[in-house]
Design an enzyme around this catalytic site. Structure first.
Site, PDB file in Angstrom:
ATOM      1  N   TYR A 159      16.244 -44.447 -53.213  1.00  0.00           N
ATOM      2  CA  TYR A 159      17.014 -45.608 -52.767  1.00  0.00           C
ATOM      3  C   TYR A 159      18.352 -45.151 -52.190  1.00  0.00           C
ATOM      4  O   TYR A 159      19.016 -44.260 -52.719  1.00  0.00           O
ATOM      5  CB  TYR A 159      17.288 -46.603 -53.933  1.00  0.00           C
ATOM      6  CG  TYR A 159      18.359 -47.531 -53.460  1.00  0.00           C
ATOM      7  CD1 TYR A 159      19.694 -47.338 -53.824  1.00  0.00           C
ATOM      8  CD2 TYR A 159      18.069 -48.492 -52.488  1.00  0.00           C
ATOM      9  CE1 TYR A 159      20.683 -48.116 -53.278  1.00  0.00           C
ATOM     10  CE2 TYR A 159      19.069 -49.264 -51.948  1.00  0.00           C
ATOM     11  CZ  TYR A 159      20.373 -49.075 -52.324  1.00  0.00           C
ATOM     12  OH  TYR A 159      21.357 -49.814 -51.756  1.00  0.00           O
ATOM     13  N   ARG A 283      27.781 -58.862 -59.781  1.00  0.00           N
ATOM     14  CA  ARG A 283      27.497 -58.626 -58.359  1.00  0.00           C
ATOM     15  C   ARG A 283      26.894 -59.831 -57.658  1.00  0.00           C
ATOM     16  O   ARG A 283      26.740 -59.818 -56.437  1.00  0.00           O
ATOM     17  CB  ARG A 283      26.527 -57.452 -58.225  1.00  0.00           C
ATOM     18  CG  ARG A 283      27.029 -56.157 -58.756  1.00  0.00           C
ATOM     19  CD  ARG A 283      27.447 -55.197 -57.700  1.00  0.00           C
ATOM     20  NE  ARG A 283      26.420 -54.850 -56.754  1.00  0.00           N
ATOM     21  CZ  ARG A 283      26.627 -54.816 -55.435  1.00  0.00           C
ATOM     22  NH1 ARG A 283      27.799 -55.164 -54.955  1.00  0.00           N
ATOM     23  NH2 ARG A 283      25.673 -54.458 -54.603  1.00  0.00           N
TER      24      ARG A 283
HETATM   25  C1  CS2 Z   1      21.594 -52.552 -52.586  1.00  0.00           C
HETATM   26  C2  CS2 Z   1      20.985 -53.340 -51.470  1.00  0.00           C
HETATM   27  O1  CS2 Z   1      23.623 -52.876 -51.460  1.00  0.00           O
HETATM   28  C3  CS2 Z   1      23.100 -52.664 -52.558  1.00  0.00           C
HETATM   29  O2  CS2 Z   1      23.731 -52.527 -53.614  1.00  0.00           O
HETATM   30  O3  CS2 Z   1      21.110 -52.823 -53.854  1.00  0.00           O
HETATM   31  O4  CS2 Z   1      20.938 -52.492 -50.361  1.00  0.00           O
HETATM   32  C4  CS2 Z   1      19.597 -53.881 -51.723  1.00  0.00           C
HETATM   33  O5  CS2 Z   1      18.696 -52.799 -51.837  1.00  0.00           O
HETATM   34  C5  CS2 Z   1      19.188 -54.775 -50.563  1.00  0.00           C
HETATM   35  O6  CS2 Z   1      20.139 -55.795 -50.445  1.00  0.00           O
HETATM   36  C6  CS2 Z   1      17.809 -55.354 -50.797  1.00  0.00           C
HETATM   37  O7  CS2 Z   1      17.476 -56.214 -49.733  1.00  0.00           O
HETATM   38 MG    MG Z   2      22.605 -52.591 -55.331  1.00  0.00          MG
END
Ligand code: CS2
Ligand code: MG
Length: 402
Positions: A159, A283
């Site tokens: 990720y 968040r």
């Molecule tokens: C992520 C996001 O920005 C973040 O903290 O968790 O990029 C997330 O993966 C996306 O908003 C999902 O659509």
């Molecule tokens: Mg995130």
């Protein structure tokens, strides 16, 4: 002030966005973001087929009553699709009310609590060395706070590591692409990244990290402890938060600040996390958390328990959400930080706005409303293009969290 029209605009300048535009009999209109990454058409239908027919003819000034009507009147409550649809209408109505009062939205909420909004950018790289160099680039751009994500040795992808350095769009395929994950490989590599970052740049900048829902509470405790010497601003989404009490174990073992909530859709998803002080930043943001009307409730609850806001602000939240969030951030007393993933030029052209970035801060504009508009003609040039977020499997094929 009567609502005489409401429509859903779906556009895809580099990625899909869903927008609601509400028009009143006094010629004022307001817009709200209704984008839910990977499920855009579900929200568009919830609006078009279920909420908008009940909206026409109502008094646009009755924001709270309309919110209550759509929340309590749905019977089936609190899911991300419904709350995103309600949020879009809510933000459009706040936009109209601020325009009718001829003032920027933050004034209507209670006035300025700060000038600039501290933001964090996203530095990432496939190796620690590449990520360290990227963090240096964000420091040169003036960022005070930087999220760092790096590739995991032995994993093809992870990720937060994107091909493009400036933009990050995870919805990468017409059907869900499958990624492979290894918690042990990840836990072995992350502490080294922050050790090198602190050795290279010292402690003058805030560093953040997003685990993206992939650890158990005890694994998160282990990671939080191992990161303590590097004094992170926060460790985000370390554990999936359906089990709110699961954060007690994580919280008990580490002083690394904890952030969670971008996938939450209401106060009920975080009430225990906040009231037991299991987190430091919430968040949940305006587009997925029921709009300004509901986010004010979450922010007020958080304020009682020393929890600060840290709004989600990824590319898949439109500039309309960024605009509304910046007005909220300008007012809210327990502000923490604002995520700022830049939008592409094509997106910014479809959504002209008056907020701007300077030296690590974003500044909301002074125009009446939230300061963001939509160019409908341009939006029509970018038809919807189905795109899914990836899914994750463990190395043995077990389905896991992405
Ligand atoms: C992520 C996001 O920005 C973040 O903290 O968790 O990029 C997330 O993966 C996306 O908003 C999902 O659509
Ligand atoms: Mg995130």
């Amino acid at each position: 002030m009567k609502i005489i029209d409401a429509k859903v605009i779906i556009t895809c300048p580099d990625r899909n966005f869903v927008t609601v535009k509400i028009t009143t009999d006094q010629g004022l209109y307001g817009i709200g973001d209704a984008t839910l990454n990977g499920r855009e058409l579900a929200v568009a239908s919830y609006l078009q087929d279920h909420l908008i027919p009940c909206l026409i003819g109502r008094d646009a000034s009755r924001i709270e009553d309309i919110w209550q009507f759509f929340y309590r009147g749905a019977y089936w409550r609190r899911g991300p699709v419904g709350m995103t649809a309600i949020a879009a209408i809510d933000v459009a109505l706040w936009d109209i009310k601020a325009k009718a009062a001829n003032m920027p939205l933050y004034q209507l909420l209670g006035g300025r609590s700060r000038d600039g909004i501290m933001v964090y950018g996203h530095a990432n790289g496939s190796t620690i060395a590449e990520t360290v160099a990227e963090v240096g680039r964000y420091i040169e751009m003036g960022y005070k706070a930087i999220r760092a994500q790096t590739g995991v040795p032995g994993l093809a992808s992870t990720y937060g590591v994107s091909k493009d350095k400036m933009y990050y769009e995870p919805a990468d395929n017409d059907l869900p692409s499958e990624n492979v994950w290894s918690t042990s490989k990840y836990l072995n590599s992350v502490p080294e990244l922050f050790k090198v970052l602190r050795e290279t740049y010292g402690y003058d900048h805030h560093l953040l990290h997003d685990t993206h829902h992939r650890l158990t509470p005890i694994e998160a405790a282990q990671l939080g402890k191992s990161l303590e010497p590097y004094k992170l601003f926060w460790l985000e989404d370390a554990v999936p938060a359906e089990l709110q009490e699961g954060f007690r174990l994580f919280r008990h073992h580490t002083t690394t600040p904890i952030a969670v909530g971008e996938v939450f859709a209401s106060i009920h998803d975080c009430q225990q996390l906040i009231s037991e002080q299991l987190i430091d930043y919430i968040r949940t943001t305006i587009v997925h958390g029921g709009g300004i009307t509901h986010l004010r409730r979450i922010a007020h609850l958080a304020e009682l328990y020393h929890v600060r806001t840290g709004f989600h602000g990824a590319t898949d939240l439109s500039p309309v959400t960024m605009g509304a969030a910046l007005h909220f951030d300008t007012w809210v007393p327990n502000f923490g930080i604002q995520e700022y993933m830049r939008h592409t030029d094509a997106t910014d052209e479809v959504f002209p706005h008056d907020y701007h970035f300077a030296n690590g801060y974003l500044y909301a504009g002074e125009k009446p409303g939230h300061g963001v508009d939509i160019d409908e003609k341009l939006a029509a040039k970018y038809p919807y293009k189905r795109a899914y977020l990836p899914v994750n499997r463990l190395e043995d094929g077990t389905m896991f969290n992405w």
